[in-house]
Motif scaffolding. Structure first.
Motif, PDB file in Angstrom:
ATOM      1  N   VAL A 317      -7.440  -6.473  -3.843  1.00  0.00           N
ATOM      2  CA  VAL A 317      -5.976  -6.418  -3.802  1.00  0.00           C
ATOM      3  C   VAL A 317      -5.506  -5.156  -3.074  1.00  0.00           C
ATOM      4  O   VAL A 317      -4.595  -5.203  -2.227  1.00  0.00           O
ATOM      5  N   GLY A 318      -6.126  -4.018  -3.374  1.00  0.00           N
ATOM      6  CA  GLY A 318      -5.702  -2.766  -2.755  1.00  0.00           C
ATOM      7  C   GLY A 318      -5.918  -2.758  -1.258  1.00  0.00           C
ATOM      8  O   GLY A 318      -5.022  -2.384  -0.484  1.00  0.00           O
ATOM      9  N   ASN A 319      -7.082  -3.175  -0.810  1.00  0.00           N
ATOM     10  CA  ASN A 319      -7.382  -3.125   0.620  1.00  0.00           C
ATOM     11  C   ASN A 319      -6.616  -4.177   1.416  1.00  0.00           C
ATOM     12  O   ASN A 319      -6.142  -3.891   2.521  1.00  0.00           O
ATOM     13  N   VAL A 320      -6.451  -5.362   0.867  1.00  0.00           N
ATOM     14  CA  VAL A 320      -5.671  -6.386   1.574  1.00  0.00           C
ATOM     15  C   VAL A 320      -4.201  -5.997   1.606  1.00  0.00           C
ATOM     16  O   VAL A 320      -3.517  -6.182   2.620  1.00  0.00           O
ATOM     17  N   GLY A 321      -3.690  -5.433   0.517  1.00  0.00           N
ATOM     18  CA  GLY A 321      -2.284  -5.027   0.473  1.00  0.00           C
ATOM     19  C   GLY A 321      -1.951  -3.942   1.469  1.00  0.00           C
ATOM     20  O   GLY A 321      -0.817  -3.865   1.960  1.00  0.00           O
ATOM     21  N   ALA A 322      -2.914  -3.080   1.805  1.00  0.00           N
ATOM     22  CA  ALA A 322      -2.657  -1.978   2.739  1.00  0.00           C
ATOM     23  C   ALA A 322      -2.591  -2.437   4.187  1.00  0.00           C
ATOM     24  O   ALA A 322      -2.061  -1.717   5.036  1.00  0.00           O
ATOM     25  N   LEU A 323      -3.114  -3.623   4.469  1.00  0.00           N
ATOM     26  CA  LEU A 323      -3.220  -4.057   5.871  1.00  0.00           C
ATOM     27  C   LEU A 323      -1.866  -4.202   6.559  1.00  0.00           C
ATOM     28  O   LEU A 323      -1.723  -3.891   7.738  1.00  0.00           O
ATOM     29  N   GLY A 324      -0.864  -4.683   5.856  1.00  0.00           N
ATOM     30  CA  GLY A 324       0.416  -4.968   6.488  1.00  0.00           C
ATOM     31  C   GLY A 324       1.448  -3.873   6.373  1.00  0.00           C
ATOM     32  O   GLY A 324       2.627  -4.116   6.652  1.00  0.00           O
ATOM     33  N   GLN A 325       1.067  -2.659   5.987  1.00  0.00           N
ATOM     34  CA  GLN A 325       2.027  -1.592   5.750  1.00  0.00           C
ATOM     35  C   GLN A 325       2.284  -0.776   7.015  1.00  0.00           C
ATOM     36  O   GLN A 325       1.353  -0.413   7.729  1.00  0.00           O
ATOM     37  N   SER A 326       3.546  -0.483   7.270  1.00  0.00           N
ATOM     38  CA  SER A 326       3.911   0.396   8.382  1.00  0.00           C
ATOM     39  C   SER A 326       4.269   1.794   7.893  1.00  0.00           C
ATOM     40  O   SER A 326       4.350   2.728   8.688  1.00  0.00           O
ATOM     41  N   SER A 327       4.498   1.956   6.585  1.00  0.00           N
ATOM     42  CA  SER A 327       4.736   3.270   5.989  1.00  0.00           C
ATOM     43  C   SER A 327       3.391   3.866   5.586  1.00  0.00           C
ATOM     44  O   SER A 327       2.599   3.230   4.873  1.00  0.00           O
ATOM     45  N   LEU A 328       3.135   5.091   6.025  1.00  0.00           N
ATOM     46  CA  LEU A 328       1.866   5.727   5.705  1.00  0.00           C
ATOM     47  C   LEU A 328       1.723   5.978   4.202  1.00  0.00           C
ATOM     48  O   LEU A 328       0.634   5.844   3.641  1.00  0.00           O
ATOM     49  N   LYS A 329       2.803   6.316   3.529  1.00  0.00           N
ATOM     50  CA  LYS A 329       2.729   6.573   2.095  1.00  0.00           C
ATOM     51  C   LYS A 329       2.456   5.292   1.316  1.00  0.00           C
ATOM     52  O   LYS A 329       1.670   5.285   0.359  1.00  0.00           O
ATOM     53  N   ARG A 330       3.073   4.192   1.728  1.00  0.00           N
ATOM     54  CA  ARG A 330       2.781   2.913   1.077  1.00  0.00           C
ATOM     55  C   ARG A 330       1.348   2.485   1.367  1.00  0.00           C
ATOM     56  O   ARG A 330       0.654   1.952   0.493  1.00  0.00           O
ATOM     57  N   MET A 331       0.903   2.701   2.596  1.00  0.00           N
ATOM     58  CA  MET A 331      -0.463   2.352   2.955  1.00  0.00           C
ATOM     59  C   MET A 331      -1.464   3.118   2.094  1.00  0.00           C
ATOM     60  O   MET A 331      -2.421   2.556   1.561  1.00  0.00           O
ATOM     61  N   LEU A 332      -1.232   4.440   1.920  1.00  0.00           N
ATOM     62  CA  LEU A 332      -2.128   5.234   1.084  1.00  0.00           C
ATOM     63  C   LEU A 332      -1.984   4.869  -0.392  1.00  0.00           C
ATOM     64  O   LEU A 332      -2.922   5.060  -1.170  1.00  0.00           O
ATOM     65  N   GLY A 333      -0.818   4.354  -0.781  1.00  0.00           N
ATOM     66  CA  GLY A 333      -0.661   3.860  -2.147  1.00  0.00           C
ATOM     67  C   GLY A 333      -1.567   2.675  -2.411  1.00  0.00           C
ATOM     68  O   GLY A 333      -2.295   2.632  -3.412  1.00  0.00           O
ATOM     69  N   TYR A 334      -1.537   1.684  -1.509  1.00  0.00           N
ATOM     70  CA  TYR A 334      -2.432   0.537  -1.656  1.00  0.00           C
ATOM     71  C   TYR A 334      -3.889   0.958  -1.490  1.00  0.00           C
ATOM     72  O   TYR A 334      -4.778   0.435  -2.169  1.00  0.00           O
ATOM     73  N   SER A 335      -4.144   1.895  -0.581  1.00  0.00           N
ATOM     74  CA  SER A 335      -5.499   2.414  -0.420  1.00  0.00           C
ATOM     75  C   SER A 335      -5.992   3.031  -1.725  1.00  0.00           C
ATOM     76  O   SER A 335      -7.154   2.836  -2.125  1.00  0.00           O
ATOM     77  N   GLY A 336      -5.119   3.775  -2.415  1.00  0.00           N
ATOM     78  CA  GLY A 336      -5.498   4.368  -3.696  1.00  0.00           C
ATOM     79  C   GLY A 336      -5.840   3.329  -4.747  1.00  0.00           C
ATOM     80  O   GLY A 336      -6.692   3.560  -5.608  1.00  0.00           O
ATOM     81  N   VAL A 337      -5.161   2.180  -4.678  1.00  0.00           N
ATOM     82  CA  VAL A 337      -5.500   1.086  -5.598  1.00  0.00           C
ATOM     83  C   VAL A 337      -6.928   0.623  -5.340  1.00  0.00           C
ATOM     84  O   VAL A 337      -7.739   0.474  -6.268  1.00  0.00           O
ATOM     85  N   GLY A 338      -7.265   0.382  -4.070  1.00  0.00           N
ATOM     86  CA  GLY A 338      -8.626  -0.025  -3.741  1.00  0.00           C
ATOM     87  C   GLY A 338      -9.648   1.024  -4.131  1.00  0.00           C
ATOM     88  O   GLY A 338     -10.726   0.709  -4.653  1.00  0.00           O
ATOM     89  N   GLN A 339      -9.314   2.299  -3.898  1.00  0.00           N
ATOM     90  CA  GLN A 339     -10.231   3.380  -4.239  1.00  0.00           C
ATOM     91  C   GLN A 339     -10.448   3.465  -5.752  1.00  0.00           C
ATOM     92  O   GLN A 339     -11.545   3.809  -6.216  1.00  0.00           O
ATOM     93  N   ALA A 340      -9.426   3.158  -6.545  1.00  0.00           N
ATOM     94  CA  ALA A 340      -9.595   3.136  -8.002  1.00  0.00           C
ATOM     95  C   ALA A 340     -10.608   2.085  -8.408  1.00  0.00           C
ATOM     96  O   ALA A 340     -11.393   2.289  -9.349  1.00  0.00           O
ATOM     97  N   GLY A 341     -10.602   0.951  -7.699  1.00  0.00           N
ATOM     98  CA  GLY A 341     -11.612  -0.075  -7.965  1.00  0.00           C
ATOM     99  C   GLY A 341     -13.012   0.426  -7.682  1.00  0.00           C
ATOM    100  O   GLY A 341     -13.957   0.123  -8.431  1.00  0.00           O
ATOM    101  N   TYR A 342     -13.175   1.197  -6.606  1.00  0.00           N
ATOM    102  CA  TYR A 342     -14.489   1.785  -6.321  1.00  0.00           C
ATOM    103  C   TYR A 342     -14.942   2.677  -7.474  1.00  0.00           C
ATOM    104  O   TYR A 342     -16.095   2.610  -7.923  1.00  0.00           O
ATOM    105  N   MET A 343     -14.035   3.549  -7.931  1.00  0.00           N
ATOM    106  CA  MET A 343     -14.422   4.563  -8.910  1.00  0.00           C
ATOM    107  C   MET A 343     -14.662   3.995 -10.302  1.00  0.00           C
ATOM    108  O   MET A 343     -15.309   4.635 -11.135  1.00  0.00           O
TER     109      MET A 343
END
Length: 580
Positions: A317-343
């Motif tokens: 969910v985190g990595n797919v959600g980040a794909l369509g973002q044009s805001s860097l902060k929103r992109m890193l928000g979704y990226s953080g979701v994916g990274q939480a799954g890793y951790m």
């Protein structure tokens, strides 16, 4: 009746009894381990002192002395934490455990707070909220994180998570004249309250099932249970563990309880977003480790499969959600979701190797994100926006910002030679060793998906012409349109003009007023999301460049020489020795 009046024999006898005690010995209070308690004392006292100093009318004191004092107290807390390494002890009647795991997470949180203080130095958020109040809340939040990661019983855990969260509700809305900041604070307040309520219900059920609020008592009760009966067969325990997972998931931005993350990250002042993205996640993952790998480790067969499924969903969910973002902060928000799954991998396997892998990746994640958010602060002060289109030509005009962001993106993607690669490799190792190979495959797939948006940022900086060049040579423009929706013109050359506005003003910032200044308020207040409607500055401030370059360089250094990180991770794993 012999009344104990001053001067009488009865009065003297009463004083003697109080002084010597019934057994003829001195009455002594409980022993206080001041050395172990010192980080908490420094953070709490620092918050109060900073708040009082912020009341001074002198502008120099508020704008210079208050941030410097904040950094000083955070640095003192870090020094006190370093001194306590390898001195594991319980304090406050066993409510707090000061060990290497807690101290390492405390170091990460304090370092993130120092970076946030530097990024806030000349920001509009600290000026509007009040320098004293802003930095005191930051210190109180760090104190809450320190209590949370050291908590050894349920009541202390809940106190820590509330002390962590309540200051952040206010800090997210620090720019109270900007609608986006107020919306961010309100959303975080509502969602955070729901998460806290869910967590406290879960903790109450765990207490009801085990009869203890201490982690050791809960672990002992679970170890005596059997699958056919006893505590492990109690539905109350299952419901409690499920609600605890949900409560922690809200704080760690774990899907499907992540919906607040992109909106809050985008609306909050960027220095606070950087602090939340790193310190809050570190504290949340640490309490995941504490609770499930210490208190509930005997019920691992019950919660681990559920947590593994949640982790896999979170990664996708985190990595797919980040794909369509044009805001860097929103992109890193979704990226953080994916990274939480890793951790979550380190929590799921429930081994010492898993703890080491999670802590190592938390350190790497902090380095990666602080470098990225520092560049976003600089970008906002230069262009007035955190949009991906603002990165066009950044490599040519601002290499000091472009290189740290490039390194951060490559590190987040897990490219070899960066600290992100080391961290992901260790997580995969822990998963395979813990018989969760399928989740390791999901982690690799998530990393492959993430290349679609991390490399897009790198391409925007180094392969796209700046807006001025694109206007002069339209055929040279490279479309940066998002995957779903959006206008190619808006993404390549800046946001579309508002009704009645000028494309030039929207692409290059506010139109200059007479005299060559930009529109908005004056007095050094910066523009963009982080600075509202103030004037844009020609160059990022030195403290912003310092944070960006320092953490960007750390990504490369620890990617090439990871031995210090392995040593840190080994200390954290040793803190839980004998619990697996």
């Amino acid at each position: 009746m012999n009344v104990a009046r001053p001067g009488t024999a009865a009065y003297r006898h009463l004083l003697a009894a109080l002084h010597h005690g019934a057994g003829g010995t001195h009455i002594r209070g409980p022993h206080i381990d001041w050395a172990s308690l010192m980080p908490f004392v420094l953070l709490g006292a620092g918050a109060v002192i900073v708040l009082l100093i912020g009341l001074f009318r002198d502008r120099h004191v508020r704008e210079r002395v208050v941030p410097m004092l904040t950094i000083l107290f955070l640095g003192a807390a870090i020094a006190a934490e370093i001194v306590r390494f390898k001195h594991r002890t319980s304090i406050v009647s066993g409510a707090l455990q000061v060990d290497d795991l807690a101290l390492i997470i405390d170091l990460l949180c304090a370092s993130s707070a120092i970076a946030a203080t530097l990024l806030s130095w000349r920001s509009r958020a600290s000026a509007e909220a009040g320098q004293g109040e802003y930095h005191a809340l930051l210190l109180f939040s760090v104190m809450g994180m320190a209590i949370l990661v050291s908590a050894q019983e349920l009541v202390t855990l809940f106190i820590g998570i509330e002390l962590l969260s309540i200051p952040l509700y206010v800090l997210c809305a620090a720019e109270y004249r900007r609608e986006g900041s107020l919306e961010s604070g309100l959303k975080y307040l509502v969602i955070g309250s729901v998460g806290s309520a869910t967590l406290v219900y879960g903790l109450a059920m765990v207490y009801g099932a085990t009869g203890s609020t201490t982690f050791s008592g809960i672990a002992a009760a679970l170890s005596r249970g059997t699958l056919s009966g006893g505590v492990l067969g109690d539905p109350l325990l299952f419901a409690g563990l499920g609600l605890v997972i949900v409560g922690f998931a809200f704080k760690a931005s774990v899907a499907p309880f992540h919906q607040w993350t992109p909106d809050v990250y985008e609306g909050a002042p960027t220095p606070i977003t950087a602090f939340m993205a790193t310190a809050t996640k570190a504290a949340a993952l640490a309490v995941f480790l504490r609770f499930f790998d210490v208190a509930a480790v005997s019920a691992q067969d019950t919660w681990a499969p559920l947590l593994a499924a949640v982790g896999a969903i979170t990664i996708i969910v985190g990595n797919v959600g980040a794909l369509g973002q044009s805001s860097l902060k929103r992109m890193l928000g979704y990226s953080g979701v994916g990274q939480a799954g890793y951790m979550l991998a380190g929590v799921i396997v429930g081994t010492q190797l898993g703890v080491k892998a999670t802590v190592l990746y938390l350190v790497a994640y902090t380095l990666m994100n602080l470098a990225a958010f520092a560049v976003i602060v600089g970008l906002e002060r230069e262009t007035g926006s955190d949009q991906l289109s603002g990165l066009a030509g950044l490599g040519a005009r601002r290499p000091a910002l472009a290189w740290p962001l490039t390194i951060a993106m490559l590190s987040l993607a897990g490219i070899p030679g960066t600290v992100g690669f080391i961290g992901k490799f260790q997580l995969i190792h822990a998963l395979v060793d813990g018989s969760y190979t399928w989740l390791a495959i999901v982690l690799v797939i998530g990393s492959m998906i993430s290349l679609g948006y991390y490399l897009r940022v790198v391409a925007a900086m180094w392969m796209s012409p700046s807006p001025a060049e694109a206007a002069a040579y339209p055929s040279a423009g490279i479309s940066l349109a998002p995957i779903a929706g959006g206008s190619p013109e808006a993404d390549a050359f800046g946001p579309a003009p508002l009704a009645g506005g000028s494309p030039e003003a929207d692409a290059f910032g506010p139109a200059p007023l007479a005299g060559g200044t930009t529109g908005g308020v004056t007095g050094g207040v910066t523009g963009g999301r982080e600075g509202g409607s103030g004037p844009l500055v020609a160059e990022p401030h030195s403290e912003v460049l310092l944070v960006a370059v320092l953490f960007g360089a750390a990504n490369v250094f620890f990617g090439v020489f990871p031995s210090p990180l392995f040593t840190f991770a080994a200390h954290a794993g040793a803190a839980l020795t004998g619990l697996f």
